[in-house]
Design an enzyme around this catalytic site. Structure first.
Site, mmCIF file in Angstrom:
data_model
loop_
_atom_site.group_PDB
_atom_site.id
_atom_site.type_symbol
_atom_site.label_atom_id
_atom_site.label_comp_id
_atom_site.label_asym_id
_atom_site.label_seq_id
_atom_site.Cartn_x
_atom_site.Cartn_y
_atom_site.Cartn_z
ATOM 1 N N ARG A 147 -18.870 7.611 31.099
ATOM 2 C CA ARG A 147 -18.989 8.949 31.692
ATOM 3 C C ARG A 147 -17.908 9.207 32.741
ATOM 4 N NH1 ARG A 147 -22.831 13.056 30.867
ATOM 5 N NH2 ARG A 147 -22.451 12.354 28.744
ATOM 6 N N ASP A 175 -28.988 8.608 22.879
ATOM 7 C CA ASP A 175 -29.642 7.379 23.339
ATOM 8 C C ASP A 175 -30.554 6.755 22.281
ATOM 9 O OD1 ASP A 175 -28.470 7.660 25.916
ATOM 10 O OD2 ASP A 175 -29.935 9.220 26.345
ATOM 11 N N SER A 218 -25.588 14.341 35.254
ATOM 12 C CA SER A 218 -24.591 13.467 35.909
ATOM 13 C C SER A 218 -23.282 14.213 36.160
ATOM 14 C CB SER A 218 -24.341 12.202 35.080
ATOM 15 O OG SER A 218 -24.017 12.514 33.756
ATOM 16 N N ARG A 241 -23.327 12.434 18.366
ATOM 17 C CA ARG A 241 -23.072 11.101 18.941
ATOM 18 C C ARG A 241 -24.046 10.089 18.312
ATOM 19 N NH1 ARG A 241 -23.814 12.621 25.109
ATOM 20 N NH2 ARG A 241 -25.681 13.507 24.129
ATOM 21 N N ARG A 283 -22.474 26.431 45.963
ATOM 22 C CA ARG A 283 -23.593 26.804 46.844
ATOM 23 C C ARG A 283 -24.396 27.936 46.190
ATOM 24 N NH1 ARG A 283 -27.849 28.150 49.489
ATOM 25 N NH2 ARG A 283 -27.916 27.712 51.720
HETATM 26 N N1 CMX Z 1 -41.138 13.612 23.732
HETATM 27 C C1 CMX Z 1 -42.254 14.275 24.129
HETATM 28 N N2 CMX Z 1 -42.231 15.513 24.660
HETATM 29 C C2 CMX Z 1 -41.030 16.114 24.749
HETATM 30 C C3 CMX Z 1 -39.852 15.509 24.313
HETATM 31 C C4 CMX Z 1 -39.937 14.186 23.799
HETATM 32 N N3 CMX Z 1 -38.844 13.507 23.414
HETATM 33 N N4 CMX Z 1 -38.816 16.363 24.519
HETATM 34 C C5 CMX Z 1 -39.330 17.467 25.087
HETATM 35 N N5 CMX Z 1 -40.678 17.316 25.223
HETATM 36 C C6 CMX Z 1 -41.622 18.236 25.860
HETATM 37 C C7 CMX Z 1 -41.227 18.429 27.315
HETATM 38 O O1 CMX Z 1 -41.657 17.329 28.105
HETATM 39 C C8 CMX Z 1 -41.894 19.744 27.628
HETATM 40 O O2 CMX Z 1 -43.283 19.498 27.793
HETATM 41 P P1 CMX Z 1 -44.146 20.307 28.887
HETATM 42 O O3 CMX Z 1 -43.968 21.760 28.557
HETATM 43 O O4 CMX Z 1 -45.525 19.789 28.676
HETATM 44 O O5 CMX Z 1 -43.557 19.958 30.215
HETATM 45 C C9 CMX Z 1 -41.705 20.524 26.318
HETATM 46 O O6 CMX Z 1 -41.504 19.521 25.288
HETATM 47 C C10 CMX Z 1 -40.527 21.468 26.322
HETATM 48 O O7 CMX Z 1 -39.368 20.739 26.665
HETATM 49 P P2 CMX Z 1 -37.936 21.164 26.077
HETATM 50 O O8 CMX Z 1 -37.642 22.537 26.591
HETATM 51 O O9 CMX Z 1 -37.887 20.956 24.620
HETATM 52 O O10 CMX Z 1 -36.967 20.084 26.712
HETATM 53 P P3 CMX Z 1 -36.268 20.082 28.144
HETATM 54 O O11 CMX Z 1 -34.985 20.840 28.038
HETATM 55 O O12 CMX Z 1 -37.218 20.492 29.216
HETATM 56 O O13 CMX Z 1 -35.992 18.540 28.347
HETATM 57 C C11 CMX Z 1 -35.272 16.365 27.742
HETATM 58 C C12 CMX Z 1 -34.959 17.871 27.659
HETATM 59 C C13 CMX Z 1 -34.063 15.606 27.208
HETATM 60 C C14 CMX Z 1 -35.465 15.988 29.223
HETATM 61 C C15 CMX Z 1 -36.540 16.062 26.917
HETATM 62 O O14 CMX Z 1 -36.302 16.374 25.568
HETATM 63 C C16 CMX Z 1 -36.998 14.615 27.047
HETATM 64 O O15 CMX Z 1 -37.730 14.296 27.982
HETATM 65 N N6 CMX Z 1 -36.579 13.703 26.099
HETATM 66 C C17 CMX Z 1 -36.882 12.306 26.187
HETATM 67 C C18 CMX Z 1 -35.959 11.620 27.187
HETATM 68 C C19 CMX Z 1 -34.546 11.510 26.653
HETATM 69 O O16 CMX Z 1 -34.312 11.074 25.530
HETATM 70 N N7 CMX Z 1 -33.552 11.873 27.482
HETATM 71 C C20 CMX Z 1 -32.142 11.718 27.143
HETATM 72 C C21 CMX Z 1 -31.409 13.032 26.930
HETATM 73 C C22 CMX Z 1 -29.955 12.804 26.606
HETATM 74 C C23 CMX Z 1 -29.211 12.320 27.826
HETATM 75 O O17 CMX Z 1 -29.124 13.069 28.811
HETATM 76 O O18 CMX Z 1 -28.745 11.189 27.850
#
Ligand code: CMX
Length: 435
Positions: free
Chosen positions: A399, A373, A241, A327, A419
């Site tokens: 935010r 969250d 965001s 947080r 860019r």
């Molecule tokens: N549950 C299951 N699998 C997860 C996971 C979770 N909570 N967090 C990461 N993973 C998985 C990823 O999907 C990825 O899988 P693939 O390799 O099969 O695609 C693998 O673990 C590696 O991911 P990562 O490098 O640890 O995490 P990213 O930096 O790619 O993603 C995030 C970060 C937040 C998108 C991810 O942890 C996630 O999807 N969490 C759940 C959603 C969430 O809570 N989002 C809120 C974040 C905070 C915010 O911005 O508000």
């Protein structure tokens, strides 16, 4: 010129001079190198922008202008003996880098109140949307509709000098932040409370008045809103965001358009929308297990089933953090004080014990710990705010404080159009052959 704007003008002139000389003298120094993994992998960790308002350390979590959340809870002004900081104080700190005095924060509360009137056509836009429109879509539509009020856009059309961009951006940021609680409360009451609205209480602060307009009169809820709107405000510049606001803002579109862009980004389930997904997940788990007091084994089974279905566990994991999110901890401290008997809060605490080892066991999740969250929804449910599709709007109101103060800095420092370079797979194939 108001007191905050004058302070910002002086600071910004000083810092902009320093930044220019840094680029002149050291501009050729390498700040980073980029691997193909980062090119394919969402640019994780690539140092590529200046963001003054906060900085995120993977182990320690967020610091706003160098201050951690526990430090801010002690140092920022509060209201009449409340033990939570006022978000007004954090905005002041982020904008000018100084902890404000009580009288400065009181001035800011009054200033936002003066600027809080929402144009009639924005309410008309909201009224025209069907009631099943997601609250985040309503929120974004309302923000875009207020672009008609942008001082930046008006002055730009009149031929504003680039040295005055920061001034118009400051005015838009202040006006927009002032109006957001009224818009958010209107969306909430329209969508979930038969369109019955509550008049603002002008004696209250920004967050307290927001809590009041939502219709929850408990003073503890006002206190929670002050904490909530403080801790969600900023998470350095690379999160989706914030980065969206930075990118859109770099085109010189107004604060309204840039912030609306940021909100469409916040509305994704991997980012801000995760706060609604967490409570949805917990409600569905309670339903399926047939109990609101599930054992850790039952929770573990449900978590595993979720993963087996190819879904993420919402509220866990982070692109930067590698420890439990401070947080999350700040909300836990609040809940330990006031809500230790709450059934749903206790489920959040059990999930904290159960989920990390399971995610660690997958061998690929870089951060198995809870993020912001994971906790917020359970506290809101306790105070009666159960309509979880509204939760990301609360995140969005907060935010605004970080991304709009950062946008003032971008405009003051004269940052150019953003860019970066994209490459094709053919380029990658050639690059691999050559290296
Ligand atoms: N549950 C299951 N699998 C997860 C996971 C979770 N909570 N967090 C990461 N993973 C998985 C990823 O999907 C990825 O899988 P693939 O390799 O099969 O695609 C693998 O673990 C590696 O991911 P990562 O490098 O640890 O995490 P990213 O930096 O790619 O993603 C995030 C970060 C937040 C998108 C991810 O942890 C996630 O999807 N969490 C759940 C959603 C969430 O809570 N989002 C809120 C974040 C905070 C915010 O911005 O508000």
């Amino acid at each position: 010129m108001d007191i905050l704007k004058e302070k910002f003008r002086v600071k910004a002139a000083e810092i902009t001079k320093e930044a220019k000389s840094i680029v002149k003298e050291h501009g050729a120094k390498k700040a980073d190198e980029v691997s193909l993994r980062q090119v394919f992998g969402g640019m994780r960790g690539v140092k590529s922008m200046i963001w003054e308002t906060s900085n995120l350390d993977p182990e320690e979590g967020i610091r706003f202008r160098g201050y951690s959340i526990p430090e801010l809870r002690k140092l920022l002004p509060s209201r009449n003996g409340d033990d939570q900081p006022l978000p007004e104080g954090l905005f002041w700190l982020m904008l000018v880098g100084e902890i404000p005095e009580q009288k400065e924060v009181d001035w800011l509360s009054d200033e936002w109140e003066k600027r809080a009137t929402v144009p009639a056509h924005t309410y008309a836009v909201l009224d025209a949307l069907p009631s099943h429109t997601h609250p985040m879509s309503q929120f974004t539509a309302a923000i875009v509709s207020m672009e008609s009020e942008s001082i930046f856009s008006q002055r730009y059309a009149d031929g504003m000098s680039k040295y005055d961009y920061w001034d118009a951006t400051y005015e838009d940021a202040m006006n927009l932040i002032a109006k957001l609680p009224r818009i958010a409360a209107y969306i909430y009451r329209k969508t979930f409370h038969d369109n019955k609205h509550i008049e603002p209480d002008l004696s209250l602060d920004w967050a307290g008045n927001f809590a009041h307009m939502l219709g929850i009169s408990d003073n503890q809820f006002k206190s929670l809103m002050r904490l909530y709107l403080t801790i969600h405000a900023d998470h350095e510049g690379g999160n989706a965001s914030a980065h969206t606001v930075h990118l859109v803002g770099s085109t010189l579109s107004s604060s309204y358009m840039a912030f609306a862009g940021g909100m469409t980004s916040l509305a994704g389930p991997l980012h801000g929308l995760a706060n609604q997904e967490v409570i949805k997940f917990i409600f569905e788990m309670i339903e399926e297990l047939g109990t609101d007091n599930p054992s850790k084994d039952e929770i573990a089974g449900y978590v595993q089933k979720t993963l087996d279905a190819g879904k993420v566990i919402p509220g866990y994991g982070h692109a930067v953090l590698r420890q439990p999110d401070p947080r999350f901890t700040a909300q836990r401290v609040f809940a330990e004080k006031y809500l230790s008997d709450s059934t749903i809060v206790n489920i959040v605490w059990k999930l904290f014990e159960v989920v990390p080892p399971i995610l660690e066991g997958l061998g690929k999740v870089k951060n198995p710990w809870p993020n912001v969250d994971a906790h917020s929804g359970a506290i809101l449910v306790h105070y009666g705010l159960k309509e979880y599709s509204f939760y990301t709007v609360l995140f969005g109101v907060s935010r605004a404080l970080g991304v709009l103060s950062a946008l003032c800095w971008s405009r003051a420092m004269g940052f150019p159009l953003e860019r970066p370079k994209s490459v094709t797979l053919d380029w990658v194939r050639e690059f691999i052959k050559e290296s």
